[in-house]
Design a protein around this motif. Structure first.
Motif, short mmCIF file in Angstrom:
data_model
loop_
_atom_site.label_atom_id
_atom_site.label_comp_id
_atom_site.label_asym_id
_atom_site.label_seq_id
_atom_site.Cartn_x
_atom_site.Cartn_y
_atom_site.Cartn_z
N PHE A 118 6.87 10.19 1.06
CA PHE A 118 6.43 10.67 -0.05
C PHE A 118 5.13 10.52 -0.45
N ALA A 131 9.28 10.23 -5.35
CA ALA A 131 10.72 9.35 -5.38
C ALA A 131 10.54 8.48 -6.46
N SER A 152 13.01 8.11 5.08
CA SER A 152 12.89 9.46 4.95
C SER A 152 12.30 10.36 5.89
N LEU A 154 13.80 12.45 -4.62
CA LEU A 154 14.92 11.44 -4.55
C LEU A 154 14.77 10.54 -5.39
N LEU A 188 10.22 16.00 -7.13
CA LEU A 188 11.02 15.13 -7.29
C LEU A 188 11.88 15.34 -6.23
N LEU A 242 13.49 5.19 1.43
CA LEU A 242 12.26 5.78 1.37
C LEU A 242 11.48 5.81 2.65
N VAL A 297 5.50 7.40 -5.08
CA VAL A 297 6.80 6.50 -5.35
C VAL A 297 6.38 5.59 -6.89
N SER A 308 4.89 15.23 -3.25
CA SER A 308 6.35 14.97 -3.36
C SER A 308 6.51 13.69 -3.96
#
Lengths: 349, 300
Positions: free
Chosen positions: B77, B16, B73, B41, B39, B70, B80, B14
Motif C-alpha cells: 500500500f 489501508a 498483500s 483494506l 481504501l 499488509l 497505511v 492505495s
C-alpha cells in the motif's frame, strides 16, 4: 464524661484511619505548604499512631499546574521530607491518571512509598487498569478510589469496585468529593461495594453539609474498614472529615483505631497552628457546592473568577453542577463565569 | 490501473487502515470520500468486533492478521494509517518501511515526524513515518505555535477534556503516551521548554464537547494581542476541521487563557467527539497532501 468512658466501650473491630491532611489539605491553601509545615505535622501524626499519612499536591503526583494550582514544593521534596519524618506510619501518595504518569509512580517508589492510591472519576475505573497493574508488578500496595461518587448509583459503584480489584487493587473506596451525601446514601453505597469485593472498602467524606463524621460512621457500620480524615478537617471548601473528632467517636461506637487520643489532639493543634490560616468551616459557598454536587476543590478558583467577572459564585457553582463538571475540570469555571456575565469573548461574534 | 506507479500518476494512492477501533472506522469513512485515496483494506484483530463488521457492511475488504496482512498483500500500500496502539507502532514501521509505504501514525507513539497540517505542511512528503501526535495536540499546537510567534512565553499548560464515550480502550491504556507526546509537540512547535499536558475524561450526559484549554504565562500577554493571532490560527484549522471554535480568549496579569472546542463534522462519530474528528481530519489532509505532492512530481 471522662476519658475512661470512651475506653470502657472501645470495641475490637479494627478500623484503619488514613490521613490525607498533607495532600487534600493543600486544596485549602493553594498547594502552598512548605517543608517545616509538612515535617511538623508528619512528626505529630506519626507520634499519635496514625497508621497512614498521605502527602502531595492536592490532586496528587504530578498535578502541580495552573489548572488547579502550582505547589510550593516539588513531589520529590514533599516525599523525601515526609518519609524522613515517619517512623511508624505508612507513607501514602495519590495519583490521578491523566495528571500523573508511571514516571511519577516510579519516582514515588524510589522514595519508598508504602501505599499508592489511584483515583479516577467514579465511572472511569478503566483508566486505573494500567497503573494498578504496574504497581502490582512492582509489589507496591495499591488501592483504588472513585471520585465524585455521588454521581453514580450504588450498583454502578459496586461494579466499578469489582473491576478495580480485577485490575489489582487491594483496597477500594469512594470519595464524597462534593460533600453531597447524607448517611443513608453512604450506607447504601458501602453496603453494595462490600457485597461486590472481598478487599477492604474505604470512605472519604467532605463536610459541606456538616455530615462528614456522621457519614463516616455510617460507612463503618456498613462495612468500610478504612476511613479518611484530616486534622481540623483540613481540606477543600468546608473541609474533610475531622480526624480528631472521628477517632473518639469511632472508639465510642465500638471500633479500635490504635490511635492515642491526647497525641492526636496535639497533632490537630499543630495542624491548626502551623498549616492553615483558619480551620475550614461550613460557609455559605461550601453549602452551595455541596448542594450543587460540585467538587469542593473548585472553591478558591470559583471565588477568584467570580470576583473578577462580577458574577455570583453561587450561580457559578449551580451552573457547574448542571454541566456535571468533574474534579480536574477547573477550566470550565472561566467559561461559566463569562457565560453568566452574558458577554462571551470567543470568536463567535 | 494495475500498479501503484500509475495510481500515483493518476493522483490516487492505495490506502489501508490498521486498527478498527473508534479512530480507524471514522477514518475509513473519511478516506472513502477522498478523490485521491483508494481504501483497499481495513485490518482489525477479530472478525467479530463491531469495527470490522461496520467495515464489512461498508463494502471494504477486511483482514484480521494485523500488520502481517499488509505485508502479505499482493502489492504494498502507498499509505497505511496506524490506528492501533503506541506500543505497536515501531513494529509496524519496521515491517512496512522497506516496502516504501508512507505511515501515518494516529497513536501517541512519538516515533515519526510530527505533523500539524496548518503549521508544517512542507514536512509531510519529506518523511515516511508521520506522527499525528494526539487529538489534544492537533487542537492546541496551531494556536500555541501562532501565539509563540509574537509573544515571549515562559510556561504552557494544555488541559484536554474528552467525553468518556469518545475514549476507547487504546487511549485509556495510553494516557501516559498521550501526555508525553502532547508535551513534546508543544515544546517542539513553540520553543517553550516548560510545558504540561493534562487529560480529563468527562462522564457528563449529554456528552461534553471535546475541549482543549490552554493557559500561558508571559509578561506581555493581553486579551487583544492574543485574540488577533488566535482568531487567525483558528480560521486556518477550520479549513480542514469545520467544528473548531474558540470559546474563551482572555489575558490578565501575565496569564493568558484560551479554550477551544471541536465538534465532529459527522461521519462515524457523534458531534461531541471532536477529538476523533480533528486528528482524523488532520491525518486525511496529510495523506491527501502527500498524494498531491506525488502527483505534481509525477506530472512535472
Amino acid at each position: 464524661m471522662t476519658e475512661t468512658t470512651s475506653r470502657d466501650v472501645a470495641g475490637d473491630k479494627p478500623i484503619q484511619i488514613h490521613d490525607p491532611t498533607l495532600r487534600d489539605g493543600h486544596h485549602a491553601v493553594r498547594h502552598s505548604l512548605g517543608a517545616d509545615q509538612l515535617r511538623a505535622y508528619a512528626l505529630a501524626a506519626d507520634a499519635a499512631g496514625v497508621p497512614v499519612v498521605e502527602v502531595g499536591h492536592g490532586n496528587g503526583l504530578g498535578a502541580s499546574s495552573l489548572q488547579v494550582g502550582r505547589a510550593r514544593l516539588s513531589d520529590d521534596e514533599m516525599l523525601s521530607l515526609t518519609r524522613q519524618a515517619l517512623t511508624n506510619s505508612k507513607l501514602a501518595v495519590f495519583m490521578l491518571p491523566g495528571w500523573g504518569t508511571i514516571d511519577d509512580l516510579k519516582n514515588a517508589i524510589a522514595h519508598d512509598v508504602d501505599l499508592v492510591r489511584i483515583g479516577t472519576h467514579c465511572t472511569e475505573s478503566s483508566l486505573a487498569e494500567r497503573y494498578l497493574g504496574f504497581l502490582r508488578e512492582q509489589g507496591v500496595e495499591a488501592h483504588a478510589v472513585l471520585l465524585m461518587s455521588h454521581m453514580a448509583t450504588p450498583g454502578k459503584l459496586a461494579e466499578h469496585c469489582a473491576r478495580l480489584v480485577e485490575f489489582g487493587a487491594t483496597g477500594v473506596g469512594i470519595m464524597d468529593s462534593a460533600g453531597h451525601y447524607l448517611p443513608t446514601d453512604v450506607t447504601e453505597r458501602i453496603t453494595a461495594m462490600c457485597g461486590a469485593v472481598d478487599v477492604p472498602v474505604m470512605f472519604h467524606g467532605h463536610n459541606n453539609l456538616g455530615m462528614a463524621v456522621a457519614n463516616s460512621v455510617a460507612a463503618a457500620e456498613a462495612g468500610a474498614s478504612i476511613l479518611d480524615a484530616c486534622a481540623r478537617g483540613f481540606g477543600a471548601g468546608a473541609g474533610n472529615t475531622q480526624l480528631e473528632a472521628l477517632v473518639p467517636v469511632l472508639e465510642r461506637v465500638g471500633y479500635r483505631t490504635g490511635i492515642d487520643l491526647y497525641r492526636l489532639l496535639d497533632a490537630a493543634d499543630v495542624a491548626e497552628r502551623d498549616l492553615m490560616p483558619a480551620p475550614p468551616k461550613v460557609d455559605s459557598i461550601s453549602i452551595v457546592s455541596g448542594l450543587a454536587g460540585v467538587f469542593s476543590g473548585f472553591k478558591t478558583r470559583v471565588l477568584d473568577v467570580s470576583a473578577r467577572e462580577g458574577v455570583d459564585p453561587r450561580d457559578v457553582f449551580f451552573e457547574l453542577g448542571r454541566r456535571q463538571a468533574v474534579a480536574g475540570q477547573e477550566d470550565l469555571i472561566v467559561d461559566v463565569a463569562l457565560a453568566l456575565r452574558g458577554a462571551g469573548t470567543g470568536d463567535r461574534s | 490501473m494495475t500498479d501503484n506507479g500509475s495510481r500515483a500518476a493518476a493522483g490516487r494512492l492505495s490506502v489501508a487502515v490498521l486498527g478498527a477501533g473508534l479512530i480507524g472506522i471514522d477514518l475509513m469513512t473519511k478516506i472513502a470520500r477522498s478523490d485521491h485515496l483508494d481504501l483497499g483494506l481495513v485490518v482489525g484483530r477479530d472478525q467479530a468486533t463491531s469495527g470490522l463488521r461496520q467495515a464489512h457492511r461498508f463494502g471494504v475488504p477486511v483482514a484480521t492478521g494485523g500488520v502481517q496482512s499488509l505485508v502479505d498483500s499482493e502489492r504494498p500500500f502507498d499509505v497505511v494509517f496506524d490506528a492501533t496502539s503506541a506500543s505497536s507502532h515501531a513494529e509496524h514501521v519496521e515491517k512496512l518501511a522497506p516496502l516504501g509505504t508512507m505511515l501515518i501514525d494516529l497513536t501517541p507513539s512519538r516515533s515519526g515526524q510530527m505533523i500539524f497540517p496548518t503549521v508544517n505542511r512542507a514536512d509531510i512528503s519529506a518523511h515516511r513515518d508521520l506522527s499525528m501526535v494526539s487529538c489534544g495536540g492537533q487542537a492546541a499546537v496551531p494556536i500555541l505555535h501562532a501565539i509563540s510567534q509574537i509573544h515571549e512565553i515562559d510556561y504552557i499548560e494544555v488541559v484536554t477534556t474528552a467525553a468518556t464515550l469518545s475514549i476507547g480502550r487504546g487511549t485509556r491504556m495510553n494516557l501516559d503516551e498521550y501526555v508525553d507526546t502532547t508535551q513534546e509537540a508543544v515544546r517542539c512547535f513553540t520553543g517553550v521548554a516548560d510545558v504540561k499536558a493534562i487529560l480529563n475524561i468527562s462522564p457528563a450526559r449529554p456528552p461534553a464537547t471535546f475541549r482543549v484549554a490552554m493557559s500561558l504565562l508571559g509578561k506581555d500577554l493581553t486579551t487583544d494581542s492574543l485574540r488577533s493571532v488566535v482568531t487567525a490560527a483558528a480560521a486556518e484549522v477550520r479549513s480542514f476541521a469545520r467544528g473548531f471554535e474558540v470559546k474563551a480568549c482572555t489575558a490578565n496579569d501575565g496569564k493568558g487563557f484560551v479554550a477551544v472546542e471541536v465538534t465532529s463534522s459527522g461521519d462515524r462519530v457523534p458531534s461531541y467527539a471532536g477529538n476523533l474528528d480533528i486528528i482524523n481530519s488532520a491525518a486525511l489532509l496529510a495523506a491527501e497532501t502527500y498524494a498531491a505532492d506525488r502527483l505534481s512530481m509525477a506530472g512535472g
